[in-house]
Scaffold this active site. Structure first.
Site, PDB file in Angstrom:
ATOM      1  N   HIS A 111      -2.962   4.901  -1.869  1.00 16.69           N
ATOM      2  CA  HIS A 111      -2.767   6.052  -2.755  1.00 16.69           C
ATOM      3  C   HIS A 111      -3.084   5.721  -4.210  1.00 16.69           C
ATOM      4  O   HIS A 111      -3.196   6.615  -5.042  1.00 16.69           O
ATOM      5  CB  HIS A 111      -1.348   6.614  -2.623  1.00 16.69           C
ATOM      6  CG  HIS A 111      -0.281   5.811  -3.300  1.00 16.69           C
ATOM      7  ND1 HIS A 111       0.550   4.945  -2.624  1.00 16.69           N
ATOM      8  CD2 HIS A 111       0.119   5.759  -4.597  1.00 16.69           C
ATOM      9  CE1 HIS A 111       1.407   4.401  -3.467  1.00 16.69           C
ATOM     10  NE2 HIS A 111       1.161   4.872  -4.667  1.00 16.69           N
ATOM     11  N   ASP A 145      -0.932   2.901   4.169  1.00 13.63           N
ATOM     12  CA  ASP A 145      -1.116   3.014   2.719  1.00 13.63           C
ATOM     13  C   ASP A 145      -1.544   1.698   2.093  1.00 13.63           C
ATOM     14  O   ASP A 145      -0.987   1.253   1.085  1.00 13.63           O
ATOM     15  CB  ASP A 145       0.157   3.535   2.054  1.00 13.63           C
ATOM     16  CG  ASP A 145      -0.057   3.948   0.607  1.00 13.63           C
ATOM     17  OD1 ASP A 145      -1.207   4.270   0.256  1.00 13.63           O
ATOM     18  OD2 ASP A 145       0.915   3.933  -0.172  1.00 13.63           O
ATOM     19  N   SER A 163       2.892   0.593  -7.907  1.00 17.17           N
ATOM     20  CA  SER A 163       2.348   0.713  -6.551  1.00 17.17           C
ATOM     21  C   SER A 163       1.209  -0.261  -6.320  1.00 17.17           C
ATOM     22  O   SER A 163       0.285  -0.370  -7.138  1.00 17.17           O
ATOM     23  CB  SER A 163       1.848   2.143  -6.309  1.00 17.17           C
ATOM     24  OG  SER A 163       2.916   3.054  -6.306  1.00 17.17           O
TER      25      SER A 163
END
Length: 408
Positions: A135, A165, A253
């Site tokens: 993402h 992911d 992230s």
């Protein structure tokens, strides 16, 4: 009378003997207790001097040494600064930081929309391979990576796994890359110290500390996150997460979660916001190893997932905006969230169905939309199929329109 006097004398003598015996016994017992205390104190003193000598000769870095370390002894050590022996977090961060990179991804769409995202990654192979979240790259193939030495190098996405992911980026760096060692599978324990490193809120090389809160945490986008006071950052993948209370913010992230040896144990992925505190989730290192193995065997996908859009610029409707709109009687009291549209792109699907600036999207195919992330995830999951959008127009009412999102 003489007999009574005799008995009295005899009793007095016996009482004296008994009393004297008890007193003598107490004295003997007291002596041995005092002697034992002296011997114990002597033992402790010699033990303390022995440990004191050891503590002046080495630094305590491992967990076992830290657990056996006596801070009262070390406080008397004059040969070195005692504080450095407690810097085990700094030691682990120092090992990992040279392998951590900041990632910037920019997206140019046919509808004259340019967006950007930022995140973190880390080097898993000195030949130029960097792991991050899928993402973070979010549909683009070309990204820019800034390394610990301050140099920025272009990168190309070579593999993605949108189920868990994860994404793999290849770079050609003009300098030597330092790969980050990966910990053994199943090596984590609940309560273990961990360190999160990343590009937190675009502040690169940020370090936060916490513990492992839970292992093998199962999450569901449907059941966990569409709660009005919670918003998730990242994407819920098909994995069992490592839960930690180490702070993870936007930009973290894709960054590493490392142990006290400086080995990566998980990839920081998502967090909860709102009334929730210290609940953050990372992809376990076993998934990363599987992903890399599949890439080396040519089994992983080389294309980022397709993305679909309506052609709007929007923001999440927060509590402040909701309260203001309600105070102006522009929306009804039963609206608790949504996506506020502030711009429409000419020629876009949104313009074709009559969406206007100021409209509030609240549902897609009957599913509540409480953030821009939720809107994007629903549209992408539909794969370009026709969807029914429900939106509220202030002071006008509720509308519904069918629309086909456009691939971008």
């Amino acid at each position: 009378n003489e007999y009574k006097s005799y008995l009295s004398i005899m009793f007095s003598k016996r009482f004296f003997k008994v009393t004297a015996g008890i007193a003598a016994s107490s004295s003997i017992i007291g002596y041995f207790i005092t002697k034992q205390k002296e011997e114990w104190n002597t033992f402790n003193v010699s033990r303390h001097f022995s440990l004191l000598q050891d503590s002046c000769l080495k630094s305590y870095h491992t967990v076992s040494e830290i657990q056996n370390f006596d801070p009262l002894i070390h406080a008397h050590c004059k040969d070195q600064d005692s504080r450095q022996n407690f810097d085990f977090i700094a030691d682990a961060a120092e090992i990992a930081l040279p392998s951590v990179v900041s990632i910037a991804a920019y997206h140019k769409y046919p509808m004259n929309i340019t967006t950007g995202s930022s995140g973190t990654g880390f080097v898993v192979d000195s030949k130029g391979y960097v792991i991050t979240n899928e993402h973070v790259i979010d549909g683009t193939e070309h990204v820019a990576l800034t390394f610990h030495n301050g140099e920025t190098v272009p990168g190309h996405v070579v593999a993605v796994d949108d189920k868990t992911d994860l994404a793999l980026i290849k770079v050609q760096a003009p300098f030597q890359l330092q790969e980050l060692a990966m910990a053994e599978d199943q090596s984590l324990r609940v309560g273990q110290w961990v360190i999160a490193i990343g590009n937190s809120l675009c502040y690169s090389n940020s370090v936060t500390v916490g513990v492992v809160s839970y292992l093998d945490r199962e999450l569901s986008a449907d059941s966990q996150f569409p709660i009005k006071d919670r918003k998730y950052i990242g994407k819920v993948g098909a994995t069992k997460y490592v839960q930690t209370d180490a702070a993870i913010n936007r930009g973290n992230s894709g960054g590493p979660l490392v142990n006290l040896k400086g080995e990566v144990v998980a990839v920081n992925s998502l967090t909860l916001h709102g009334e929730v505190q210290n609940m953050n989730f990372s992809i376990p290192i076993s998934d990363v190893k599987r992903f890399l193995r599949e890439f080396s065997e040519g089994k992983s996908s080389t294309q980022p997932r397709s993305r679909y859009a309506l052609g709007i610029r929007s923001v999440t409707l927060n509590y402040g905006m909701i309260d203001f709109l309600k105070s102006q009687n522009r929306i009804p009291d039963d609206i608790e969230g949504g996506v506020f549209v502030y711009s429409i792109v000419n020629g876009s699907p949104a313009q074709e169905i009559g969406l206007r600036r100021g409209d509030i999207i609240i549902k897609i195919d009957g599913k509540g939309v409480d953030s821009t992330d939720a809107l994007a995830n629903i549209l992408n999951s539909k794969g370009g199929k026709t969807v029914l959008i429900e939106f509220y127009r202030p002071k006008a009412g509720l509308y519904s329109r069918k629309v086909v999102p456009r691939k971008v």
